[in-house]
Structure formats: structure tokens, C-alpha cells
Design a protein around this motif. Structure first.
Motif, mmCIF file in Angstrom:
data_model
loop_
_atom_site.group_PDB
_atom_site.id
_atom_site.type_symbol
_atom_site.label_atom_id
_atom_site.label_comp_id
_atom_site.label_asym_id
_atom_site.label_seq_id
_atom_site.Cartn_x
_atom_site.Cartn_y
_atom_site.Cartn_z
ATOM 1 N N PHE A 1 0.834 -1.191 0.000
ATOM 2 C CA PHE A 1 0.000 0.000 0.000
ATOM 3 C C PHE A 1 0.875 1.251 0.000
ATOM 4 N N PRO A 2 0.334 2.368 -0.495
ATOM 5 C CA PRO A 2 1.112 3.608 -0.560
ATOM 6 C C PRO A 2 1.241 4.268 0.810
ATOM 7 N N VAL A 3 2.391 4.874 1.040
ATOM 8 C CA VAL A 3 2.629 5.654 2.253
ATOM 9 C C VAL A 3 3.220 7.009 1.862
ATOM 10 N N THR A 4 2.973 7.997 2.706
ATOM 11 C CA THR A 4 3.475 9.350 2.480
ATOM 12 C C THR A 4 4.101 9.869 3.762
ATOM 13 N N ARG A 5 5.287 10.436 3.640
ATOM 14 C CA ARG A 5 5.899 11.087 4.803
ATOM 15 C C ARG A 5 5.186 12.416 5.003
ATOM 16 N N ILE A 6 4.692 12.631 6.210
ATOM 17 C CA ILE A 6 4.015 13.878 6.533
ATOM 18 C C ILE A 6 5.046 14.940 6.900
ATOM 19 N N GLY A 7 6.038 14.536 7.681
ATOM 20 C CA GLY A 7 7.093 15.471 8.071
ATOM 21 C C GLY A 7 8.034 14.841 9.068
ATOM 22 N N GLU A 8 9.102 15.565 9.364
ATOM 23 C CA GLU A 8 10.057 15.113 10.373
ATOM 24 C C GLU A 8 10.819 16.316 10.905
ATOM 25 N N GLY A 9 11.328 16.172 12.127
ATOM 26 C CA GLY A 9 12.113 17.250 12.715
ATOM 27 C C GLY A 9 12.162 17.159 14.224
ATOM 28 N N SER A 10 12.829 18.137 14.807
ATOM 29 C CA SER A 10 12.978 18.189 16.270
ATOM 30 C C SER A 10 11.659 18.536 16.925
ATOM 31 N N ASP A 11 11.434 17.958 18.123
ATOM 32 C CA ASP A 11 10.236 18.288 18.876
ATOM 33 C C ASP A 11 10.603 19.212 20.045
ATOM 34 N N PRO A 12 9.628 19.776 20.743
ATOM 35 C CA PRO A 12 9.913 20.721 21.831
ATOM 36 C C PRO A 12 10.566 20.100 23.066
ATOM 37 N N TRP A 13 10.671 18.763 23.105
ATOM 38 C CA TRP A 13 11.199 18.086 24.286
ATOM 39 C C TRP A 13 12.604 17.538 24.066
ATOM 40 N N GLY A 14 13.250 17.971 22.995
ATOM 41 C CA GLY A 14 14.623 17.554 22.733
ATOM 42 C C GLY A 14 14.745 16.283 21.919
ATOM 43 N N GLY A 15 13.644 15.755 21.445
ATOM 44 C CA GLY A 15 13.670 14.543 20.630
ATOM 45 C C GLY A 15 13.570 14.863 19.149
ATOM 46 N N TYR A 16 13.508 13.824 18.353
ATOM 47 C CA TYR A 16 13.374 13.965 16.906
ATOM 48 C C TYR A 16 12.266 13.024 16.466
ATOM 49 N N ARG A 17 11.355 13.502 15.637
ATOM 50 C CA ARG A 17 10.173 12.732 15.245
ATOM 51 C C ARG A 17 10.028 12.681 13.723
ATOM 52 N N ALA A 18 9.362 11.645 13.268
ATOM 53 C CA ALA A 18 8.981 11.514 11.861
ATOM 54 C C ALA A 18 7.578 10.942 11.807
ATOM 55 N N GLY A 19 6.787 11.421 10.860
ATOM 56 C CA GLY A 19 5.405 10.965 10.753
ATOM 57 C C GLY A 19 5.040 10.552 9.345
ATOM 58 N N PHE A 20 4.204 9.518 9.243
ATOM 59 C CA PHE A 20 3.790 8.952 7.964
ATOM 60 C C PHE A 20 2.306 8.627 8.009
ATOM 61 N N GLU A 21 1.708 8.529 6.831
ATOM 62 C CA GLU A 21 0.338 8.048 6.717
ATOM 63 C C GLU A 21 0.262 7.051 5.575
ATOM 64 N N GLY A 22 -0.677 6.133 5.708
ATOM 65 C CA GLY A 22 -0.890 5.136 4.665
ATOM 66 C C GLY A 22 -2.294 4.588 4.759
ATOM 67 N N SER A 23 -2.785 4.072 3.645
ATOM 68 C CA SER A 23 -4.135 3.503 3.599
ATOM 69 C C SER A 23 -4.138 2.248 2.748
ATOM 70 N N THR A 24 -4.979 1.317 3.132
ATOM 71 C CA THR A 24 -5.155 0.114 2.334
ATOM 72 C C THR A 24 -6.591 -0.374 2.499
ATOM 73 N N THR A 25 -7.022 -1.198 1.587
ATOM 74 C CA THR A 25 -8.352 -1.797 1.641
ATOM 75 C C THR A 25 -8.195 -3.314 1.707
ATOM 76 N N LEU A 26 -8.871 -3.925 2.653
ATOM 77 C CA LEU A 26 -8.799 -5.376 2.846
ATOM 78 C C LEU A 26 -10.157 -5.999 2.566
ATOM 79 N N THR A 27 -10.144 -7.148 1.909
ATOM 80 C CA THR A 27 -11.364 -7.930 1.706
ATOM 81 C C THR A 27 -11.496 -8.879 2.889
#
Length: 191
Positions: A137-163
Motif C-alpha cells: 500500500f502507498p505511504v506518504t511522509r508527513i514530516g520530520e524534525g525536532s520536537d519541543p522536548w529535545g527529541g526527533y520525530r517523523a510521521g507517515f500516513e498510509g491507507s489500504t483496503t482489505l477484503t
């Protein structure tokens, strides 16, 4: 002087080596920054929308080498939530998820193909109701970068259809309700 230059070059190469490897991220399911949602047509007139409240996972990601991306997610099927207690009880029962026998669903990727900047097709083994099938199934990176708490984050979304029948779920909901759409919104914290 040569020895000093060689030592500095070796040190620089050693320090840079980890930057070329994919980083490991833990899915931030505790902070409500990730979700596993589903929707299925109700009699062909509307959508029944719900989610799984409990899941966990990790993923590997490196923007410079997205083809090395991987994800592993486990879903607690007993945590299904369609905002209706009696319906959820039925969905947990033997007509549908049979959570007494199959308390978990899982997805473990086996490959990733880049299709554009921040997009790709992920392939892997999805297990639901005791049945494992390879899905893509297709996925898309939403974004990535530093967070306010000193960490680093990355986010993705994806969708699929199941029978549903493909996973041994053959309760008759009518011809409009043979498939379920799954939407994933995954935010991870780099470890």
C-alpha cells in the motif's frame, strides 16, 4: 603530521558512519500521536468508522536511503472501538475478529519502493484473524524534525483496503460491506 591526518580522517569516518544507517523510531501511541483507524460501509448508505485503541511498533527510516525503510506494528484487536459498546462486543466475537483466539493483528514490512519525494509503496506480511497475507500500500511522509522536548520525530500516513473473506471473516453484512478500509497515521520518536 601524516599520522595526525590519518587519525582525524579515521575519527571523522567513524563518527559519520551511524549517520548513513536508518534510525529506529518507536511509534508514539501513548501520546495520541498515532492511530489505526478503519471504516466499512453500513448497508451501502453510510460509513461505520472506528479505531483500534491499543497498538505498538517501531520503524526504521533514513531520508537519504528510504529504500531501507521498515516497519513492524502489533495491534491489540480487543481494543476495537466503534463508539458503540454492544457493536464492539459483537466485533470481538466469533462472527468477526474472534479476539479470544486471535487477540492480535500485525504488520511486518518486507520491502519499500520509493515512488517520489516522501512517498512510496510498502510491502509486508499482514496477519489478521489467524491469516497472513502479503499486502502492499502507498505511504506518504508527513514530516520530520525536532520536537519541543529535545527529541526527533517523523510521521507517515498510509491507507489500504482489505477484503474480509481473505482473512476468514465471512459474516454477511451485505454486498456493500465486504471490504474494510484501514488508515494508518504513524508518528515515531527517534531512539
Amino acid at each position: 603530521m601524516k599520522k595526525l591526518l590519518l587519525t582525524l580522517a579515521f575519527s571523522a569516518a567513524t563518527l559519520a558512519a551511524p549517520l548513513t544507517q536508518a534510525a529506529t523510531y518507536t511509534v508514539d501511541h501513548q501520546g495520541a500521536h498515532a492511530s489505526v483507524n478503519f471504516k466499512i460501509k453500513h448497508l451501502g448508505y453510510s460509513w461505520l468508522v472506528g479505531r483500534f485503541n491499543t497498538f505498538e511498533g517501531t520503524f526504521e527510516y533514513d531520508a537519504a536511503a528510504p529504500e531501507k525503510s521498515a516497519i513492524n506494528v502489533t495491534i491489540d484487536t480487543t481494543s476495537i472501538d466503534s463508539n458503540h459498546a454492544e457493536r464492539d462486543k459483537h466485533l470481538r466475537g466469533s462472527d468477526f475478529l474472534d479476539t479470544g483466539k486471535f487477540p492480535q493483528a500485525s504488520f511486518k514490512s518486507t520491502g519499500f519502493k520509493t515512488t517520489g519525494e516522501g512517498t512510496g509503496i510498502i510491502t509486508g506480511d499482514f496477519t489478521l484473524h489467524g491469516v497472513t497475507k502479503s499486502i502492499s500500500f502507498p505511504v506518504t511522509r508527513i514530516g520530520e524534525g525536532s520536537d519541543p522536548w529535545g527529541g526527533y520525530r517523523a510521521g507517515f500516513e498510509g491507507s489500504t483496503t482489505l477484503t474480509l473473506k481473505d482473512y476468514g471473516i465471512d459474516y454477511n453484512l451485505g454486498p456493500a460491506s465486504t471490504q474494510v478500509e484501514i488508515d494508518l497515521y504513524i508518528e515515531g520518536v527517534r531512539q
